[in-house]
Design an enzyme around this catalytic site. Structure first.
Site: not given
Ligand SMILES: *[C@@H]1O[C@H](CO)[C@@H](O)[C@H](O)[C@H]1NC(C)=O
Length: 383
Positions: A96, A279
């Site tokens: 992430d 992201d």
């Protein structure tokens, strides 16, 4: 997505984000690690890493650490296996770039799911107790907390020593139902929930384990066999076609935040400029409200009022984003994220915030290089 597991949960899309940043300092701690034994090879690598922009040859020393990804539930999230401790315990972690904590289920956790692998500090000879409390919550309402420790973390063959790890003592439902044992945060250390933490990427650089302070990301599409790859220390050129486009990163919030020049959607629809965070841990492409409306209008999609949009299931129109002057196309099929009966949920939505989130719907259409030192990202079209 952190970590919505069904379309029903997309109702919370407006907040489908990110680690709440608790600390915002921009310093990169450079203090020496007393447990780290320097050696000449590492010294050379560190110098090379420092001046990597000027290197004419980057292949002399150092390794690349390649971690294959599993594409979970039709591009919902991508996880890789990371080895922690000695002997190694294999954990499935959601990689992430939108957060900066490395945490996972552990034997200290009574509520963690029985289907998760629980890291057992007692079984690792390199584990060191630290005991700082940590707690993280993500924008979709999921959360976890526990205590810290230190251990060896192996990322694709690169052995990080004395990495701070966050052992879960409890975690929310979303994680118990999820496919992973925890998260690997790849954002900047300023948003680690434990202040003073060196992230795994910080340590890869500082311990001289990689030849370039970058990682290259390829995210597959389930429709094309899934998979994916993170390459720490390098770029996998065989996955790339053409030139890289460099984009300046604003890391003042701890994220890889960039300017998007604008773009187009459907037949002649125009998209205004916006800025957004790159992201890998968010599933959808979430625009600012105004841009989401522009895209929605151009693609005949309707706002469901909860951050999601419904799009005609026969959509044949693309969406193009222009970044540093280069066009990147998100093809029509990726603008349909999921079918729910006769309704189709769009691959884009609105973030409900002043900035957009360039999530996997965008990123699975490009090869992305994250450069923490400059800082910048580079995008290229896929081979
Ligand atoms: C790069 O990608 C190619 C083609 O997809 C793959 O075969 C190879 O293993 C990858 N290389 C590395 C270093 O990961």
């Amino acid at each position: 997505m952190k970590i919505s597991l069904c379309i029903a949960l997309l109702a919370t899309t407006a907040t489908l984000l990110n680690a709440a940043p608790t600390e915002k300092t921009l310093s990169f701690p450079l203090s020496a690690n007393p447990n780290y034994k320097p050696n000449p090879k590492n010294a050379v690598l560190k110098a090379r890493a420092k001046y990597y922009k000027h290197l004419t040859s980057v292949n002399a020393q150092g390794e690349d650490g390649s971690v294959p990804m599993t594409d979970d539930s039709n591009d919902l999230e991508y996880y890789g296996t990371v080895e922690v401790g000695t002997p190694p315990q294999k954990l499935k972690l959601d990689f992430d770039t939108g957060s900066s904590d490395l945490w996972f289920s552990s034997t200290l956790c009574s509520g963690c799911s029985g289907s998760q692998t629980k890291y057992d500090p007692k079984k690792s000879s390199t584990y060191k107790k630290e005991g700082k409390p940590w707690s993280i919550s993500y924008g979709d309402g999921s959360n976890a907390k526990g205590v810290t420790g230190l251990d060896t973390v192996n990322l694709g063959g690169l052995e990080i020593k004395q990495q701070r790890i966050e052992l879960a003592e409890s975690e929310s439902d979303q994680f118990q139902k999820g496919a992973t044992d925890g998260l690997l945060g790849l954002g900047f250390n300023s948003i680690s929930t434990v202040s003073g933490t060196k992230t795994p990427v910080d340590n890869l650089i500082e311990q001289g384990l990689i030849k370039n302070p970058v990682f290259g990301v390829f995210l597959g599409k389930a429709s094309k066999g899934g998979g994916g790859e993170y390459l720490f220390g390098g770029i996998n050129k065989s996955k790339v076609s053409g030139e890289f486009t460099k984009v300046k990163v604003d890391n003042s919030q701890g994220w890889y935040q960039i300017d998007v020049d604008g773009g187009s959607a459907g037949k002649g629809g125009k998209i205004d400029k916006f800025n957004g965070i790159v992201d890998t841990g968010t599933t959808l492409l979430l625009f600012t409200d105004e841009v989401a409306k522009q895209a929605g209008d151009a693609l005949k999609a309707t706002d469901n009022g909860d951050g999601t949009f419904s799009i005609p299931c026969d959509n044949s129109e693309d969406l193009t984003l222009t970044i540093s002057g280069t066009d990147f196309v998100i093809p029509a099929e990726d603008l349909i994220y999921a079918k729910q009966g006769s309704q189709c949920i769009a691959g884009f939505g609105s973030s409900g915030m002043e900035f957009a989130i360039l999530g996997d719907v965008f990123l699975k259409n490009v090869y992305t290089v994250f450069d923490q030192k400059t800082p910048e990202v580079q995008f290229a079209k896929l081979a």
